[in-house]
Design an enzyme around this catalytic site. Sequence first.
Site, PDB file in Angstrom:
ATOM      1  N   GLU A 268      -2.643   8.506   8.561  1.00 47.46           N
ATOM      2  CA  GLU A 268      -1.174   8.375   8.629  1.00 47.46           C
ATOM      3  C   GLU A 268      -0.624   9.051   9.877  1.00 47.46           C
ATOM      4  O   GLU A 268       0.364   8.612  10.443  1.00 47.46           O
ATOM      5  CB  GLU A 268      -0.503   8.962   7.382  1.00 47.46           C
ATOM      6  CG  GLU A 268      -0.598   8.082   6.148  1.00 47.46           C
ATOM      7  CD  GLU A 268       0.025   6.698   6.289  1.00 47.46           C
ATOM      8  OE1 GLU A 268       1.034   6.523   6.974  1.00 47.46           O
ATOM      9  OE2 GLU A 268      -0.542   5.763   5.681  1.00 47.46           O
TER      10      GLU A 268
ATOM     11  N   CYS B 100     -10.936   2.929   0.229  1.00 44.61           N
ATOM     12  CA  CYS B 100      -9.511   3.234   0.421  1.00 44.61           C
ATOM     13  C   CYS B 100      -9.159   2.437   1.665  1.00 44.61           C
ATOM     14  O   CYS B 100      -9.907   2.463   2.658  1.00 44.61           O
ATOM     15  CB  CYS B 100      -9.307   4.720   0.653  1.00 44.61           C
ATOM     16  SG  CYS B 100      -7.633   5.119   1.223  1.00 44.61           S
ATOM     17  N   THR B 101      -8.040   1.713   1.603  1.00 43.15           N
ATOM     18  CA  THR B 101      -7.746   0.789   2.707  1.00 43.15           C
ATOM     19  C   THR B 101      -7.429   1.517   4.016  1.00 43.15           C
ATOM     20  O   THR B 101      -7.388   0.896   5.065  1.00 43.15           O
ATOM     21  CB  THR B 101      -6.600  -0.167   2.325  1.00 43.15           C
ATOM     22  OG1 THR B 101      -5.505   0.607   1.816  1.00 43.15           O
ATOM     23  CG2 THR B 101      -7.056  -1.168   1.286  1.00 43.15           C
ATOM     24  N   HIS B 102      -7.224   2.828   3.938  1.00 41.03           N
ATOM     25  CA  HIS B 102      -7.045   3.596   5.183  1.00 41.03           C
ATOM     26  C   HIS B 102      -8.378   3.768   5.934  1.00 41.03           C
ATOM     27  O   HIS B 102      -8.384   4.007   7.144  1.00 41.03           O
ATOM     28  CB  HIS B 102      -6.503   5.001   4.878  1.00 41.03           C
ATOM     29  CG  HIS B 102      -5.044   5.045   4.536  1.00 41.03           C
ATOM     30  ND1 HIS B 102      -4.535   4.553   3.357  1.00 41.03           N
ATOM     31  CD2 HIS B 102      -3.981   5.530   5.228  1.00 41.03           C
ATOM     32  CE1 HIS B 102      -3.220   4.752   3.330  1.00 41.03           C
ATOM     33  NE2 HIS B 102      -2.861   5.339   4.459  1.00 41.03           N
TER      34      HIS B 102
ATOM     35  N   CYS C 156      -4.390  -1.625  -1.794  1.00 45.81           N
ATOM     36  CA  CYS C 156      -4.592  -0.198  -2.021  1.00 45.81           C
ATOM     37  C   CYS C 156      -5.545  -0.084  -3.203  1.00 45.81           C
ATOM     38  O   CYS C 156      -5.277  -0.652  -4.269  1.00 45.81           O
ATOM     39  CB  CYS C 156      -3.244   0.438  -2.359  1.00 45.81           C
ATOM     40  SG  CYS C 156      -3.358   2.153  -2.871  1.00 45.81           S
ATOM     41  N   ASN C 157      -6.642   0.618  -3.012  1.00 45.78           N
ATOM     42  CA  ASN C 157      -7.621   0.763  -4.093  1.00 45.78           C
ATOM     43  C   ASN C 157      -7.046   1.571  -5.254  1.00 45.78           C
ATOM     44  O   ASN C 157      -7.247   1.240  -6.414  1.00 45.78           O
ATOM     45  CB  ASN C 157      -8.876   1.455  -3.571  1.00 45.78           C
ATOM     46  CG  ASN C 157      -9.659   0.596  -2.594  1.00 45.78           C
ATOM     47  OD1 ASN C 157     -10.632  -0.039  -2.951  1.00 45.78           O
ATOM     48  ND2 ASN C 157      -9.234   0.543  -1.342  1.00 45.78           N
ATOM     49  N   THR C 158      -6.313   2.646  -4.911  1.00 45.29           N
ATOM     50  CA  THR C 158      -5.760   3.523  -5.946  1.00 45.29           C
ATOM     51  C   THR C 158      -4.781   2.734  -6.813  1.00 45.29           C
ATOM     52  O   THR C 158      -4.804   2.834  -8.043  1.00 45.29           O
ATOM     53  CB  THR C 158      -5.032   4.712  -5.272  1.00 45.29           C
ATOM     54  OG1 THR C 158      -5.861   5.225  -4.229  1.00 45.29           O
ATOM     55  CG2 THR C 158      -4.715   5.794  -6.268  1.00 45.29           C
TER      56      THR C 158
ATOM     57  N   TYR D 111      -0.855   8.294  -2.760  1.00 43.42           N
ATOM     58  CA  TYR D 111      -1.015   7.826  -4.136  1.00 43.42           C
ATOM     59  C   TYR D 111      -2.264   8.465  -4.772  1.00 43.42           C
ATOM     60  O   TYR D 111      -2.330   8.639  -5.978  1.00 43.42           O
ATOM     61  CB  TYR D 111      -1.213   6.303  -4.168  1.00 43.42           C
ATOM     62  CG  TYR D 111       0.055   5.474  -4.066  1.00 43.42           C
ATOM     63  CD1 TYR D 111       1.297   6.031  -3.784  1.00 43.42           C
ATOM     64  CD2 TYR D 111      -0.006   4.086  -4.279  1.00 43.42           C
ATOM     65  CE1 TYR D 111       2.443   5.232  -3.702  1.00 43.42           C
ATOM     66  CE2 TYR D 111       1.124   3.292  -4.208  1.00 43.42           C
ATOM     67  CZ  TYR D 111       2.348   3.868  -3.915  1.00 43.42           C
ATOM     68  OH  TYR D 111       3.471   3.074  -3.844  1.00 43.42           O
ATOM     69  N   GLY D 112      -3.252   8.756  -3.925  1.00 40.75           N
ATOM     70  CA  GLY D 112      -4.583   9.125  -4.429  1.00 40.75           C
ATOM     71  C   GLY D 112      -4.648  10.423  -5.196  1.00 40.75           C
ATOM     72  O   GLY D 112      -5.622  10.685  -5.898  1.00 40.75           O
TER      73      GLY D 112
ATOM     74  N   ASP E  12       0.877  -1.183   0.000  1.00 41.45           N
ATOM     75  CA  ASP E  12       0.000   0.000   0.000  1.00 41.45           C
ATOM     76  C   ASP E  12       0.907   1.224   0.000  1.00 41.45           C
ATOM     77  O   ASP E  12       2.117   1.108   0.233  1.00 41.45           O
ATOM     78  CB  ASP E  12      -0.890  -0.015   1.259  1.00 41.45           C
ATOM     79  CG  ASP E  12      -1.796   1.212   1.361  1.00 41.45           C
ATOM     80  OD1 ASP E  12      -2.381   1.608   0.326  1.00 41.45           O
ATOM     81  OD2 ASP E  12      -1.908   1.801   2.454  1.00 41.45           O
ATOM     82  N   SER E  13       0.303   2.382  -0.177  1.00 38.71           N
ATOM     83  CA  SER E  13       1.089   3.615  -0.048  1.00 38.71           C
ATOM     84  C   SER E  13       1.537   3.807   1.400  1.00 38.71           C
ATOM     85  O   SER E  13       2.466   4.561   1.664  1.00 38.71           O
ATOM     86  CB  SER E  13       0.253   4.805  -0.493  1.00 38.71           C
ATOM     87  OG  SER E  13      -0.903   4.902   0.322  1.00 38.71           O
TER      88      SER E  13
END
Length: 271
Positions: free
Chosen positions: A159, A191-193, A79-81, A48-49, A16-17
Amino acid sequence: MVEHKISANSPIGVFDSGTGGLTVVRQLRDLLPNESVLYFADTGRLPYGTKPQSQVREFSVEIAEFLQERGAKALIIACNTATAASLSALEATFPGPVIGVIRPGAQSAVAAAGKDGRVGLIATDGTVQSGVYDRELEDLGLKSALVKQGCPDFVTLVESGLEDKDAVQDAIKRYMKPFHDSPVDALILGCTHFPLLSEYITDELPGVKLVDPAIQTVTTLKQMLEERGLLAGLGSQAEYKFFCSGDTDAFKKNLLMVLGRDDYPVEHVAW
Ligand code: DGL
């Protein structure tokens, strides 16, 4: 590239980012406890988004090669992006099973809302603009149009460990407004966040089913590994190793927040 012989006990590569993909690792740890994991957090180049798809694809290919060189038997694009930007490229080049989070997320959303239901999506601007979720949901027979909202500030708030509660509440109010205007039955945490904000979202949108694509992603990966004889043996000891292109101390704090442990090995990768 150094060739590694892979076997059922080789690790699963996940990237992921940053911290978001740990919500997928959390499901891996619950659902496939014998599997070892190599995780790459590209925090040095996050977010990344807001970046062009071509650049996110370049980063993804580079990380997939890094994980392949270290013996990954399969790849989760957590990561979806990055899934929107690079799933086909990685399926074409990575030697083992590759899975992204978008198709499993769309499947879970239709299961939660039904084909006649109303579905919402919160994601990065990159994922929203790619239109991938709209296409997947249409293919699965969802009748109504997706209600979408890009939520870039959520990524930075997660983050930084969700420490600034006022800023979190402010962002929740702003970003959930479209779902007050056009109510939905299920909301994809695209978004995985974002599963890390589930409690705040449920407080703001009570009654809406939150869809975390990670569960279906890991369930589908399990089937893919089984089909190829690549599922780790029951007696095998799972080992977790993390790589991070940004600040390792900040990443360790987030490991504690998401996985409840900060004693996993974390190695800095200077790119
Ligand atoms: N976690 C990522 C996703 O699922 C992206 C966050 C970001 O770097 O913008 O889309």
